[in-house]
Design a protein around this motif. Structure first.
Motif, PDB file in Angstrom:
ATOM      1  N   SER A  45      47.622  44.418  39.304  1.00 45.84           N
ATOM      2  CA  SER A  45      47.062  44.125  40.625  1.00 45.84           C
ATOM      3  C   SER A  45      45.685  44.750  40.758  1.00 45.84           C
ATOM      4  O   SER A  45      45.355  45.743  40.097  1.00 45.84           O
ATOM      5  CB  SER A  45      48.015  44.686  41.681  1.00 45.84           C
ATOM      6  OG  SER A  45      47.473  44.476  42.947  1.00 45.84           O
ATOM      7  N   PHE A  46      44.899  44.144  41.652  1.00 45.02           N
ATOM      8  CA  PHE A  46      43.554  44.647  41.888  1.00 45.02           C
ATOM      9  C   PHE A  46      43.154  44.251  43.309  1.00 45.02           C
ATOM     10  O   PHE A  46      43.520  43.182  43.784  1.00 45.02           O
ATOM     11  CB  PHE A  46      42.586  44.019  40.866  1.00 45.02           C
ATOM     12  CG  PHE A  46      41.145  44.242  41.225  1.00 45.02           C
ATOM     13  CD1 PHE A  46      40.534  45.465  40.952  1.00 45.02           C
ATOM     14  CD2 PHE A  46      40.398  43.241  41.847  1.00 45.02           C
ATOM     15  CE1 PHE A  46      39.202  45.670  41.296  1.00 45.02           C
ATOM     16  CE2 PHE A  46      39.067  43.450  42.187  1.00 45.02           C
ATOM     17  CZ  PHE A  46      38.473  44.673  41.910  1.00 45.02           C
TER      18      PHE A  46
ATOM     19  N   ASN B 113      40.757  48.835  48.464  1.00 53.60           N
ATOM     20  CA  ASN B 113      41.702  49.898  48.790  1.00 53.60           C
ATOM     21  C   ASN B 113      41.688  50.194  50.287  1.00 53.60           C
ATOM     22  O   ASN B 113      40.882  50.971  50.772  1.00 53.60           O
ATOM     23  CB  ASN B 113      41.338  51.143  47.991  1.00 53.60           C
ATOM     24  CG  ASN B 113      42.288  52.286  48.284  1.00 53.60           C
ATOM     25  OD1 ASN B 113      43.477  52.067  48.493  1.00 53.60           O
ATOM     26  ND2 ASN B 113      41.755  53.489  48.331  1.00 53.60           N
TER      27      ASN B 113
ATOM     28  N   ILE C  46      41.900  54.526  41.776  1.00 55.84           N
ATOM     29  CA  ILE C  46      41.025  54.237  42.909  1.00 55.84           C
ATOM     30  C   ILE C  46      39.590  54.518  42.472  1.00 55.84           C
ATOM     31  O   ILE C  46      39.336  55.537  41.807  1.00 55.84           O
ATOM     32  CB  ILE C  46      41.348  55.159  44.098  1.00 55.84           C
ATOM     33  CG1 ILE C  46      42.848  55.217  44.364  1.00 55.84           C
ATOM     34  CG2 ILE C  46      40.544  54.752  45.329  1.00 55.84           C
ATOM     35  CD1 ILE C  46      43.404  54.088  45.129  1.00 55.84           C
TER      36      ILE C  46
ATOM     37  N   LEU D  47      47.640  54.034  31.877  1.00 54.10           N
ATOM     38  CA  LEU D  47      46.885  54.426  33.064  1.00 54.10           C
ATOM     39  C   LEU D  47      45.684  55.299  32.691  1.00 54.10           C
ATOM     40  O   LEU D  47      44.547  55.040  33.109  1.00 54.10           O
ATOM     41  CB  LEU D  47      47.824  55.180  34.007  1.00 54.10           C
ATOM     42  CG  LEU D  47      47.355  55.350  35.449  1.00 54.10           C
ATOM     43  CD1 LEU D  47      47.218  54.017  36.143  1.00 54.10           C
ATOM     44  CD2 LEU D  47      48.329  56.234  36.218  1.00 54.10           C
TER      45      LEU D  47
ATOM     46  N   ASP E 294      50.477  55.286  40.835  1.00 53.04           N
ATOM     47  CA  ASP E 294      50.277  54.378  39.705  1.00 53.04           C
ATOM     48  C   ASP E 294      48.977  53.592  39.840  1.00 53.04           C
ATOM     49  O   ASP E 294      48.762  52.625  39.134  1.00 53.04           O
ATOM     50  CB  ASP E 294      51.467  53.412  39.619  1.00 53.04           C
ATOM     51  CG  ASP E 294      51.644  52.629  40.905  1.00 53.04           C
ATOM     52  OD1 ASP E 294      51.084  53.054  41.947  1.00 53.04           O
ATOM     53  OD2 ASP E 294      52.329  51.602  40.883  1.00 53.04           O
ATOM     54  N   LYS E 295      48.132  54.013  40.786  1.00 54.99           N
ATOM     55  CA  LYS E 295      46.899  53.276  41.029  1.00 54.99           C
ATOM     56  C   LYS E 295      45.697  54.058  40.534  1.00 54.99           C
ATOM     57  O   LYS E 295      45.704  55.294  40.538  1.00 54.99           O
ATOM     58  CB  LYS E 295      46.683  53.091  42.529  1.00 54.99           C
ATOM     59  CG  LYS E 295      47.568  52.109  43.219  1.00 54.99           C
ATOM     60  CD  LYS E 295      47.147  52.088  44.686  1.00 54.99           C
ATOM     61  CE  LYS E 295      48.123  51.316  45.543  1.00 54.99           C
ATOM     62  NZ  LYS E 295      47.826  51.518  46.951  1.00 54.99           N
TER      63      LYS E 295
ATOM     64  N   PHE F 241      41.173  49.397  44.363  1.00 56.09           N
ATOM     65  CA  PHE F 241      42.249  49.958  43.544  1.00 56.09           C
ATOM     66  C   PHE F 241      42.560  48.986  42.417  1.00 56.09           C
ATOM     67  O   PHE F 241      42.227  47.790  42.493  1.00 56.09           O
ATOM     68  CB  PHE F 241      43.499  50.221  44.391  1.00 56.09           C
ATOM     69  CG  PHE F 241      44.293  48.987  44.705  1.00 56.09           C
ATOM     70  CD1 PHE F 241      45.341  48.607  43.868  1.00 56.09           C
ATOM     71  CD2 PHE F 241      44.005  48.197  45.810  1.00 56.09           C
ATOM     72  CE1 PHE F 241      46.066  47.462  44.144  1.00 56.09           C
ATOM     73  CE2 PHE F 241      44.724  47.057  46.081  1.00 56.09           C
ATOM     74  CZ  PHE F 241      45.753  46.680  45.248  1.00 56.09           C
ATOM     75  N   LEU F 242      43.222  49.517  41.432  1.00 56.66           N
ATOM     76  CA  LEU F 242      43.544  48.707  40.262  1.00 56.66           C
ATOM     77  C   LEU F 242      44.823  49.274  39.678  1.00 56.66           C
ATOM     78  O   LEU F 242      44.975  50.494  39.568  1.00 56.66           O
ATOM     79  CB  LEU F 242      42.352  48.862  39.316  1.00 56.66           C
ATOM     80  CG  LEU F 242      42.231  48.224  37.962  1.00 56.66           C
ATOM     81  CD1 LEU F 242      40.752  48.135  37.630  1.00 56.66           C
ATOM     82  CD2 LEU F 242      42.958  49.019  36.924  1.00 56.66           C
ATOM     83  N   ILE F 243      45.777  48.388  39.362  1.00 55.12           N
ATOM     84  CA  ILE F 243      47.024  48.868  38.756  1.00 55.12           C
ATOM     85  C   ILE F 243      47.170  48.255  37.372  1.00 55.12           C
ATOM     86  O   ILE F 243      47.404  47.048  37.251  1.00 55.12           O
ATOM     87  CB  ILE F 243      48.244  48.490  39.610  1.00 55.12           C
ATOM     88  CG1 ILE F 243      48.054  49.016  41.046  1.00 55.12           C
ATOM     89  CG2 ILE F 243      49.527  49.061  39.012  1.00 55.12           C
ATOM     90  CD1 ILE F 243      49.202  48.689  41.967  1.00 55.12           C
TER      91      ILE F 243
END
Ligand SMILES: Nc1ncnc2c1ncn2[C@@H]1O[C@H](COP(=O)(O)OP(=O)(O)OP(=O)(O)O)[C@@H](O)[C@H]1O
Ligand SMILES: [Mg+2]
Lengths: 254, 306
Positions: free
Chosen positions: B287-288, B291, B263, B239, B260-261, B232-234
């Motif tokens: 963040s990363f 998942n 995937i 986005l 908000d992620k 995952f990555l935020i």
């Protein structure tokens, strides 16, 4: 190690002890009213004066012992309603059933706790009626009174065990109370109709009156007493078996 | 090491209209935490009651400490502490009297009772006055009192039905800690659908659904099975732009947005550093990471899969 049952006895005592004093006071008061009413009734309603005979101490006591049989017995079975049905409803039966306490001792403890409470009330009531009768109506010997009380103690034991049995079977505390009050009423009403000469010897459920009213032989009294004990024993045995064979001892019944 | 354990062989329990348990088997032979999870009506309570000798099985056998469990056999009861999910308490008594009576019902003598009640009250951390009448206790305080009452006789085996329900996060944390501590030398079998962190601490997890055991494994294995190697990555913002950017990279696949992620999967894990470099040139990240589905998701997936 002490026996687990002592803890249950303590719990039952904690739960039932508060009932002793009110019940005793109530029954003593009831005794006073009983004697008083008997005395003032002819004055209140003048035209029945000629209908009822002169009040004797024996009459006063017999009248009280007679009413004990229905009123106190009903109180006893209503107190029994919470023993099993009530605990089942409040979901506390599981607390007992997860402990190593034999089933018969659960039933007997709960039965005796209630029996003793009501018996104390009955004793206090009877003694006070004796006292009031002695003071207000006239002297009489206490022997027959005690014999009648002993007879009632046995009858009460039978009724209490009926109350316990119904409490084990019933779905809720309310229905246990209602059903067993009905059963007691029927038994004591029906049996009170059978105070005829040829039946007095067999009327165990009115033994408290028959010992006062009729000249029963000691053997007859003993046999009647034995019959009562036997009936109670059978009811308790049925009760234990019923409780024992329940497949789901802890869940509420629907 | 004491010889204690639970063994269930092909346990079945039928009620009038439902088969609550359809042939469940399990074996527990060493101390530790064991979780029994499953949706409502799965048969957890039924299973735990059969183990605690409160229900008669329709078929199959339950052994506790190598002894067959029988509703009429009391010797096992003093080795088990069973926490019912919905039990009432003796409302008229004070908390202390309640514990004394419970201890007495397990057969403890007066001296033992005094000692154990004091120990257990401290151990469980009952922080209200023991002279408080049970009637006036809150739900959580009742649960703690009931929990204390099943420890009094120092059982080898604890059977806890929904031990964490009705507790606030602080007490839940506290009770979780206690359960872990108790599990050092006791078998602690608990049922729950609150999938708190205690899940990961279990020796084994048993998943019950519809009266059948669908999964029985160590938590790590369940986690490993259920996580699917995605990442995952935020991003801080943009986005959709980041997603569009990822789509241009050939080694990134299965891209989707979840809240908000973002995937996604990587064709090869060695692509990670390349990916990071190219993203960080254009966008800011919050963040990363890998998942890992949360436990509730795993739970739902397992039940759905069965
Ligand atoms: N006495 C009973 N009579 C009829 N059906 C019952 C009885 N007890 C349980 N059941 C049924 O058995 C099934 C399993 O119930 P159980 O209480 O074991 O579920 P559970 O997993 O503990 O659920 P929950 O998480 O909601 O507590 C349910 O379908 C329930 O309706
Ligand atoms: Mg349940």
């Amino acid at each position: 190690m002490t026996k687990p049952i002592y803890a249950l006895i303590k719990k039952e005592w904690e739960y039932n002890k508060g009932r002793i004093i009110p019940l005793s006071i109530g029954l003593a008061l009831f005794g006073f009213l009983n004697v008083g009413l008997l005395l003032i009734l002819p004055d209140l309603i003048p035209y029945i004066e000629g209908l009822i005979p002169e009040i004797t101490p024996e009459m006063s006591i017999e009248s009280y012992m007679n009413s004990l049989n229905s009123i106190v017995s009903i109180i006893a079975v209503i107190l029994c309603a919470d023993a099993i049905a009530g605990e089942r409803e409040k979901n506390t039966l599981v607390l007992i059933r997860t402990k190593p306490i034999p089933i018969y001792s659960i039933i007997i403890t709960k039965l005796l706790a209630r029996y003793i409470v009501v018996l104390i009330g009955a004793i206090v009531g009877t003694l006070s009626v004796y006292l009031f009768t002695y003071l207000l109506v006239g002297p009489t010997s206490i022997g027959p009174v005690l014999l009648s009380l002993l007879a009632y103690a046995l009858i009460l034991f039978v009724f209490t065990s009926i109350g316990m049995l119904i409490s084990t079977i019933a779905k809720s505390q309310i229905s246990a109370g209602a059903i067993s009050a009905g059963v007691v009423l029927v038994i004591s009403l029906v049996s009170s109709f059978f105070i005829y000469d040829n039946l007095v010897n067999f009327n165990a459920f009115q033994l408290q009156s028959t010992v006062l009213l009729f000249d029963l032989t000691p053997l007859t009294i003993a046999l009647n007493g034995l019959a009562l004990i036997l009936i109670a024993g059978i009811i308790i045995a049925v009760n234990v078996v019923t409780f024992y064979s329940e497949k789901e001892p802890t869940r509420k019944k629907v | 090491m004491k010889n204690h354990g639970i063994e269930i062989k092909n346990l079945q329990k039928d009620f009038q209209d439902v088969q609550a348990l359809k042939g469940v088997s399990l074996k527990i032979d060493k101390p530790g935490l064991y979780g029994l999870i499953g949706p409502n009506g799965a048969g957890k309570t039924t299973l735990l009651k059969c183990v605690s000798s409160l229900l008669v099985p329709s078929a199959g056998e339950v052994f506790v400490n190598n002894q067959v469990v029988h509703t009429k056999d009391f010797s096992i009861r003093s080795r088990i502490g069973f926490l019912p999910e919905d039990s009432g308490l003796y409302e008229k008594l004070t908390a202390k009297d309640f514990l004394h009576i419970m201890a007495g019902m397990y057969g403890l003598s007066k001296e033992e009772r005094k000692m154990r009640v004091k120990e257990v009250v401290e151990y469980v951390g009952i922080n209200y006055s023991p002279s408080k009448v049970v009637k006036y206790l809150s739900t959580g305080q009742r649960r703690l009192l009931l929990f204390a009452s099943i420890l009094l006789h120092d059982p080898d085996i604890l059977i806890l039905d929904e031990s964490l329900s009705g507790l606030d996060p602080i007490n839940r944390e506290h009770l979780t800690g206690l359960m872990r501590k108790l599990a050092e030398d006791k078998i602690v079998l608990f049922s729950s659908h609150i999938l708190a962190d205690i899940w990961r601490l279990c020796e084994r997890i048993f998943v019950l659904n519809n009266g059948e055991m669908i999964v029985e494994d160590q938590p790590e294995n369940i986690l490993a099975q259920m996580s699917d190697d995605s990442f995952f990555l935020i991003p801080k913002n943009n986005l959709d732009q980041v997603k569009a950017f990822l789509e241009t990279l050939s080694y990134v696949t299965n891209i989707r947005i979840q809240h908000d992620k973002i995937i996604f999967k990587l064709q090869n894990k060695s692509n990670i550093s390349n990916l990071m470099k190219s993203i960080l040139e254009e966008y800011e990240l919050i963040s990363f990471g890998p998942n890992i589905p949360d436990l509730d998701q795993i739970f739902t997936r397992m039940v759905n899969a069965s």
